[in-house]
Design a protein around this motif. Structure first.
Motif, PDB file in Angstrom:
ATOM      1  N   GLN A  64       0.817  -1.217   0.000  1.00 20.15           N
ATOM      2  CA  GLN A  64       0.000   0.000   0.000  1.00 20.15           C
ATOM      3  C   GLN A  64       0.851   1.267   0.000  1.00 20.15           C
ATOM      4  O   GLN A  64       0.425   2.321  -0.460  1.00 20.15           O
ATOM      5  CB  GLN A  64      -0.963  -0.024   1.191  1.00 20.15           C
ATOM      6  CG  GLN A  64      -2.015  -1.095   0.968  1.00 20.15           C
ATOM      7  CD  GLN A  64      -2.896  -1.283   2.177  1.00 20.15           C
ATOM      8  OE1 GLN A  64      -3.941  -0.675   2.286  1.00 20.15           O
ATOM      9  NE2 GLN A  64      -2.435  -2.107   3.101  1.00 20.15           N
ATOM     10  N   GLN A  65       2.066   1.139   0.546  1.00 20.40           N
ATOM     11  CA  GLN A  65       2.962   2.295   0.510  1.00 20.40           C
ATOM     12  C   GLN A  65       3.440   2.580  -0.915  1.00 20.40           C
ATOM     13  O   GLN A  65       3.893   3.682  -1.204  1.00 20.40           O
ATOM     14  CB  GLN A  65       4.167   2.054   1.434  1.00 20.40           C
ATOM     15  CG  GLN A  65       3.809   2.211   2.913  1.00 20.40           C
ATOM     16  CD  GLN A  65       4.700   1.396   3.826  1.00 20.40           C
ATOM     17  OE1 GLN A  65       5.779   0.950   3.444  1.00 20.40           O
ATOM     18  NE2 GLN A  65       4.252   1.186   5.060  1.00 20.40           N
ATOM     19  N   ALA A  66       3.347   1.573  -1.800  1.00 20.27           N
ATOM     20  CA  ALA A  66       3.790   1.765  -3.181  1.00 20.27           C
ATOM     21  C   ALA A  66       2.652   2.368  -4.019  1.00 20.27           C
ATOM     22  O   ALA A  66       2.172   1.753  -4.969  1.00 20.27           O
ATOM     23  CB  ALA A  66       4.251   0.432  -3.760  1.00 20.27           C
ATOM     24  N   GLY A  67       2.196   3.523  -3.623  1.00 19.59           N
ATOM     25  CA  GLY A  67       1.221   4.242  -4.442  1.00 19.59           C
ATOM     26  C   GLY A  67      -0.229   3.915  -4.166  1.00 19.59           C
ATOM     27  O   GLY A  67      -1.114   4.377  -4.897  1.00 19.59           O
ATOM     28  N   GLY A  68      -0.522   3.150  -3.128  1.00 17.50           N
ATOM     29  CA  GLY A  68      -1.904   2.791  -2.827  1.00 17.50           C
ATOM     30  C   GLY A  68      -2.660   3.910  -2.144  1.00 17.50           C
ATOM     31  O   GLY A  68      -3.278   3.703  -1.094  1.00 17.50           O
ATOM     32  N   TYR A  69      -2.602   5.081  -2.717  1.00 20.63           N
ATOM     33  CA  TYR A  69      -3.225   6.255  -2.106  1.00 20.63           C
ATOM     34  C   TYR A  69      -3.518   7.281  -3.181  1.00 20.63           C
ATOM     35  O   TYR A  69      -3.083   7.145  -4.335  1.00 20.63           O
ATOM     36  CB  TYR A  69      -2.290   6.868  -1.055  1.00 20.63           C
ATOM     37  CG  TYR A  69      -0.866   7.058  -1.539  1.00 20.63           C
ATOM     38  CD1 TYR A  69      -0.528   8.091  -2.412  1.00 20.63           C
ATOM     39  CD2 TYR A  69       0.140   6.165  -1.153  1.00 20.63           C
ATOM     40  CE1 TYR A  69       0.762   8.247  -2.880  1.00 20.63           C
ATOM     41  CE2 TYR A  69       1.435   6.309  -1.615  1.00 20.63           C
ATOM     42  CZ  TYR A  69       1.747   7.359  -2.481  1.00 20.63           C
ATOM     43  OH  TYR A  69       3.021   7.504  -2.954  1.00 20.63           O
ATOM     44  N   ARG A  76       2.770   0.051  -9.862  1.00 22.29           N
ATOM     45  CA  ARG A  76       3.688  -0.008  -8.712  1.00 22.29           C
ATOM     46  C   ARG A  76       3.233  -1.027  -7.672  1.00 22.29           C
ATOM     47  O   ARG A  76       4.039  -1.744  -7.090  1.00 22.29           O
ATOM     48  CB  ARG A  76       3.785   1.372  -8.045  1.00 22.29           C
ATOM     49  CG  ARG A  76       4.687   2.346  -8.794  1.00 22.29           C
ATOM     50  CD  ARG A  76       4.921   3.582  -7.947  1.00 22.29           C
ATOM     51  NE  ARG A  76       5.682   3.289  -6.749  1.00 22.29           N
ATOM     52  CZ  ARG A  76       5.630   4.010  -5.628  1.00 22.29           C
ATOM     53  NH1 ARG A  76       4.819   5.048  -5.538  1.00 22.29           N
ATOM     54  NH2 ARG A  76       6.367   3.692  -4.589  1.00 22.29           N
TER      55      ARG A  76
END
Lengths: 252, 643
Positions: free
Chosen positions: A127-132, A204
């Protein structure tokens, strides 16, 4: 009622571990985790008979939303009841004399830390890889500036209901995380705010998922069957289509 | 202890604006030189860590769970208030402010509450921009519902899991900053002490819950967002890992603890079913929008199937006693009313506990008849399923049985208008502080406060501290860190040395029973004095008879738990002391000595219109009481009436 429990015992990441049997007396009103509370009380009170000590297991909210509890019960993550987390499973689903085997979630990307406790930080890293959606605090327009059709909003919600427990991975013969990643990608792809970063996001996240050692999907459907929030396999179809869409548009 | 609230002067609607201008700023290029430690990753901590990192600070965030997404904010069901007035039903910032001050029974700080109401509108904007899937109407615009204590529909919601959706929003902001390398996240890490250098909070000591490593963290400021202390009652709606340790250890280092006796008992929870019970499950207050609360008028029919009891024999006690708010009275009022009918023998629980059937009906049959089963399923479907999973009964077919349970704690570490405690550099956000809810929190206001503090208050106020009071660099080799670390190690060894035969769990249950019986929904001087004898005796037994297995250098949940229960046992005493000292009834604090003829709470504003702030005086010493007077310039002190 009397239950025979076979529980996976493993003192630490380096221990090879194994199943150990315990006899236990429970009532039908107890939750599955309350049975473990009772078991641990027994083990704690009699350390000479039980040098292995109490059973470590993850749990927190005990109302089916935090995603912390994580047992594989008779081969099924979160046990036999549909759309139910381990903490919400109650002993009225069992009968006197039943034998139940409890193991940790197993996957290369979820290493066992102790007994039934596993490390699921790989989910965070995905989720840190662009899950936002990249929005800075204070930069948001009025909440009603963008209308979102109820159907799309409801779809987005259905995917957003994922509690990140990892049952889908534990259930999958390939230890694939595609239902989880599919739910995350689909939630944001369904809302207008998520469009700007849509392609880069899926590329990503999938890349990170692969790098963490999760397998690919071969359509067994075990993930959907064991998901405590009943996330549909559509999430995987959507993930594949999002990935194809992003790959084509980034190839241009 | 100096309690300067630092509330700005001038008209209330201009105070925050003026204060924002008056505060000193930190130059953008200098922000990265300041390290900020955020303890807790729920709505308050997660939103603060993300926003402070966006501003350029060097942020480290700590949580005890295996992922920041699991903080207990996730379990909030019903909704979040905001003064958007999208329903055109007469809402405004002023009305939200007014309702919150009144709902808190006039024990909160007006200026803080006004600011909360002001920034509430920005929170919704922020969450929607992050992709939070709030409920919508067919036209695509946001939907609202009503909540207790309000006569307007200002609550935004995401089915029955608003907390999870808002937390996933804050978590996504946090992830974005982790991705950019601006937040370092430390999961499964517990704060065990706070380190003061020259009176300023300059760091923390943590234990890695996987390896057992004890570590020092020096920083320029510390932000505590570690939640509330409801688990002092053992049975509560809190997650099992929720605890008071971080806040209590800050108190032991000199931070004032305000109004510990203010605890919220939530009216709609699933009743206790047996002695093995490990936690209580809340059923969202939003259910009271469509559910009608009743018990049979005839005590003899308490165990009859509810559907066999005719309409005229049903006692809709909230509708009868409070005609204008009906089933939507605030939580404290609804809880006490349920307790009263059960104490009077009208309870309808399936199981007797201590000789009483503690439950009342929450009935949806009228709503199902009016709106149809599908409409009710759309609103509450997942809550109904949750209820059925736990109890085996379907609320579509038969009324729910509900009873009050400990849910939220309004008290917390004392903070000024800048959300800074009396220890410079130590900031406290969300449920861990005391300032906004007074003696009773209104439904859907906890999520609002957590996110207001994290997104829209601390990012401004922490800069003022760093620019004006902060006193230069400190490293982990400072003797204060050495001393704090050694204390933590000694405490850990002391717990591991416990080699009795009684599991810690049992002491926690006993403590919870004492607190529920004597410091729960109704309190008396006699009962509280009794608790003051029982708690130290229990503590003494704990240190003799408890058992803690395993070692310090491994994943050891029993060691973690023992530390938290040990803190609860000391904390409980301060809570009881506060309840005894506050010789009035207000909000969630009901002293039986002070009630009207109809059993309503009677405040004593002449003597108790203040926050009681307790200062630690050392092991075994009685804490010292300080008072911050609460002034009401805008919302006139009146008796709260929901009739």
């Amino acid at each position: 009622m009397k239950i025979k429990l076979n529980v996976w015992r493993q003192s630490g990441p380096k221990d090879s571990g194994g199943l150990k049997s315990y006899d236990i007396e429970v009532t039908e009103h107890m939750s599955f985790l309350e049975m473990f509370d009772v078991l641990n009380e027994q083990l704690l009170k009699n350390p000479s008979k039980h040098p292995e000590g109490p059973v470590a297991f993850d749990h927190d909210c005990r109302e089916g939303i935090c995603g912390m509890c994580s047992m594989v019960i008779d081969g099924v993550p979160h046990g036999p009841n549909k759309a139910t987390t381990t903490c919400q499973l109650h002993m009225r689903s069992y009968k006197d004399g039943d034998e139940i085997t409890v193991e940790p979630f197993r996957a290369k990307a979820f290493p066992v830390l102790r007994d039934l406790v596993v490390d699921r930080n790989s989910f965070d890293r995905i989720q840190q890889a662009g899950g936002y959606i990249s929005v800075r605090t204070g930069a948001a327009p009025d909440a009603n500036a963008i209308a979102i059709g109820k159907a799309d909003a409801d779809d987005a919600f259905d995917y957003a209901a994922c509690i990140g427990c990892g049952a889908c991975v534990a259930a999958c013969p390939n230890a694939s995380a595609m239902l989880f990643v599919g739910a995350k990608v689909s939630h944001l792809a369904k809302v207008p705010q998520g469009q700007v970063e849509r392609n880069e996001r899926v590329l990503r996240m999938v890349d990170t998922m692969d790098g963490e050692g999760f397998g690919g999907c071969t359509n067994h459907g075990e993930c959907e069957a064991s998901c405590p929030k009943a996330i549909s396999l559509d999430a995987i179809a959507m993930l594949n289509s999002e990935l194809a869409r992003a790959a084509i548009s980034s190839a241009k | 202890m100096k309690l300067d609230s630092k509330v700005p002067s001038g008209p209330i609607e201009k105070r925050w604006e003026k204060h924002k201008f008056d505060m000193k700023l930190v130059n953008p290029a200098n922000k990265r030189k300041f390290k900020i430690l955020v303890v807790g990753s729920g709505l308050a901590g997660g939103s603060a860590a993300a926003t402070l990192a966006e501003l350029g600070y060097d942020v480290h965030c700590f949580c005890v769970q295996d992922s920041p997404r699991r903080a207990h904010s996730i379990a909030a069901q019903g909704g979040i208030n905001a003064a958007k007035n999208y329903q055109n039903d007469g809402d405004s910032v002023y009305r939200l402010f007014y309702d919150t001050v009144k709902g808190g029974d006039f024990r909160s700080r007006e200026s803080n509450v006004y600011r909360l109401a002001q920034v509430s509108v920005n929170i919704i904007d922020q969450c929607v921009a992050q992709g939070v899937p709030f409920a919508r109407e067919y036209g695509g615009l946001l939907a609202n519902r009503s909540f207790g204590g309000a006569q307007v529909s200002r609550t935004f919601y995401a089915r029955g899991q608003t907390g999870q959706q808002l937390l996933l929003g804050a978590y996504s902001g946090l992830n974005r900053m982790i991705d950019e390398g601006k937040v370092k996240m430390h999961t499964r890490t517990e704060m065990l002490d706070i380190v003061l250098v020259d009176g300023h909070a300059r760091g923390i000591i943590t234990r890695d819950l996987v390896t057992g490593d004890i570590k020092r963290w020096a920083a320029d400021a510390v932000v505590l967002a570690s939640g509330g202390y409801g688990n002092v009652f053992y049975l509560s709606t809190n997650a099992k890992n929720s605890n008071v340790t971080a806040a209590f250890r800050a108190y032991k280092r000199g931070a004032g603890f305000a109004n510990p006796c203010f605890t919220q008992i939530h009216p709609t929870c699933i009743p206790v079913s047996g002695g093995f019970q490990s936690k209580l499950t809340l059923m969202s207050e939003s259910l009271r929008n469509d559910g009608r609360v009743w018990v049979p008028r005839d005590k003899a029919r308490a165990t009859d199937p509810p559907r066999t009891i005719p309409e005229e024999e049903r006692y809709y006690y909230l509708e009868e006693r409070y005609p204008s708010f009906g089933n939507l009275v605030p939580r404290d009022v609804a809880s006490r009313a349920a307790k009263k009918v059960c104490d009077d023998g009208y309870g309808v629980a399936m199981h007797e506990v201590d000789g009483q059937r503690n439950a009342v009906y929450l009935d949806f049959s009228a709503a199902i008849e009016r709106d149809g089963r599908d409409a009710i399923a759309d609103r509450y479907g997942n809550l109904f399923e949750m209820y059925e999973r736990i109890t085996g009964e379907s609320p579509y077919e038969t009324p729910m049985r509900i009873y009050p349970a400990v849910h939220y704690t309004m008290g917390g570490l004392w903070v000024d208008y800048n959300l800074m405690s009396n220890l410079p550099g130590l900031h406290v956000l969300g449920e861990a502080n005391f300032s906004d809810h007074g003696a009773n929190r209104l439904g859907a206001s906890a999520l609002m406060q957590g996110l207001a503090d994290g997104y829209f208050v601390i990012p401004y106020t922490i800069g003022n501290y760093l620019a004006t009071e902060h006193a230069g660099p400190v490293t982990e080799s400072h003797p204060a860190f050495e001393a704090a670390e050694s204390e933590v190690r000694t405490k850990t060894q002391k717990l591991l040395a416990l080699s009795g035969t009684t599991p810690v769990d049992q002491f926690h249950r006993e403590l919870g029973k004492i607190m529920w019986d004597y410091c729960g929904m109704a309190r008396t001087a006699e009962g509280l004095n009794k608790a003051l004898e029982l708690i130290p005796a229990l503590r003494e037994r704990f240190w003799k008879e408890a058992t803690v297995p395993g070692n310090a250098d491994e994943l050891n949940p029993w060691l973690e738990y023992a530390g938290r229960v040990a803190d609860f046992m000391e904390y409980a005493e301060m809570m009881v002391r506060d309840a005894l000292e506050r010789d009035e009834s207000c909000g969630g604090h009901f002293r039986e000595e002070h009630q009207s003829e109809e059993g309503e709470a009677v405040r004593r504003d002449d003597e108790y219109a203040h926050a009681s702030v307790w200062e630690y005086q050392g092991e075994g010493e009685k804490p010292k009481l300080h008072k911050e007077p609460m002034k009401f310039e805008y919302v006139k002190l009146t008796t709260r009436s929901y009739k």
